[in-house]
Scaffold this motif. Sequence first.
Motif, PDB file in Angstrom:
ATOM      1  N   GLN A 279      -1.994  -8.731  -3.003  1.00  0.00           N
ATOM      2  CA  GLN A 279      -2.651  -7.904  -2.005  1.00  0.00           C
ATOM      3  C   GLN A 279      -4.076  -7.535  -2.396  1.00  0.00           C
ATOM      4  O   GLN A 279      -4.955  -7.444  -1.541  1.00  0.00           O
ATOM      5  CB  GLN A 279      -1.846  -6.630  -1.765  1.00  0.00           C
TER       6      GLN A 279
ATOM      7  N   SER B 148      -4.572  -0.778  -3.273  1.00  0.00           N
ATOM      8  CA  SER B 148      -3.662  -1.906  -3.093  1.00  0.00           C
ATOM      9  C   SER B 148      -2.815  -2.135  -4.334  1.00  0.00           C
ATOM     10  O   SER B 148      -3.215  -1.785  -5.445  1.00  0.00           O
ATOM     11  CB  SER B 148      -4.454  -3.182  -2.762  1.00  0.00           C
TER      12      SER B 148
ATOM     13  N   HIS C  12       0.799  -1.236   0.000  1.00  0.00           N
ATOM     14  CA  HIS C  12       0.000   0.000   0.000  1.00  0.00           C
ATOM     15  C   HIS C  12       0.828   1.282   0.000  1.00  0.00           C
ATOM     16  O   HIS C  12       0.299   2.336  -0.358  1.00  0.00           O
ATOM     17  CB  HIS C  12      -0.933   0.027   1.215  1.00  0.00           C
TER      18      HIS C  12
END
Length: 367
Positions: free
Chosen positions: A293, A274, A252
């Motif tokens: 992710q 993400s 992130h």
Amino acid sequence: MNEIRATGPARASSGVKREGPSEFTGLAQIIRDSGLLRRRYGYYWAKLIAAPVVLGLCLTAFVWIGDTWWQMFTAAVLGIVLTQIAFLGHDAAHRQIFVSGKWNDWACLVIGDLLVGMSYGWWQHKHTRHHANPNKLGADPDIELPVIVVTAEAAAVPRPAVISWLRSHQGLFFFPILLLEGISLHASGVRRVFVREHLNRRWVEIGFIGIRLIGYGVLVFFVLSPGVAVAFLAVQLGVFGFYMGASFAPNHKGMPIVPRDMTLDFLHRQVTMSRNIRGSRVLDTVMGGLNYQIEHHLFPSMPRPHLRAAAPMIAAYCREHDIPYTQTGLFTSYAIIVRYINRVGLGERDVFTCPLVDQRRHLTAGG
């Protein structure tokens, strides 16, 4: 190219669709029909059995090698093994291993508190808030770091000249600081366990963490002379912290920051904030599945071995609905992070503005 498309301000004029929760409902149906949410008991039981066995072998080798500086290699290996075990605890915390919440909780307590020495209750509270609102100001604890600033809001707070200089060059110190992450993780967990009385299974956590940290420290100083023991612990904790930080940071950091007063639907909130890391199955193992992710944030309980199969399906769905889906290489992601936090530290106010914020402003101005 994917990184620029997903995070650059130019994305504002592309017309991101905002159809609400029905978009995620369609994607969830596709994933359910694919069978990728089913449990992988064989995969996880093998890891659950292997974790204490491998850790036991490492400690046996440590005792057998004895008091020598060659133990620094043992410390590095132990740091890597403990990180891989922590990844397994992460999976259990997200209910990926068992259907029963109680079984997953106890797996986390044994893995996190007893084997790794980190408080499961502390980490769960923090990580749940992150998953609910990734990269949102005032809601995501992962962007409220004690040393590195990753938001313009934090960078704007007046600081002494020395701190300001350090922050303007913080990209240079980002990776060295990760060497201290292991100490920070242990200390934060211990502090929460002893301070927060309402923590679930508090006394279990105190017992497990006490056995792990005290017992481990006694063993190290029993086998090694004081100087070698201190160096051993420094290397082990440094490798553990660096490995953990380097695995979580690409997810992130450097992605859009969401304003406090902005509300996004679930699909846009999880995908747009993400970043995935491209790579082989070896990278999947090295990063504990954290390289997927986007898939993980959309379906937290999806077993780790299914994330790779889900990725192309979710990427295609995002393309159909004009939702930015970010993928990049591992080292490219690190370069993006360093450049981003340097820009934040220098006080630039437009660092990677959220494309959905840009679109809203564009539509407001046009109206």
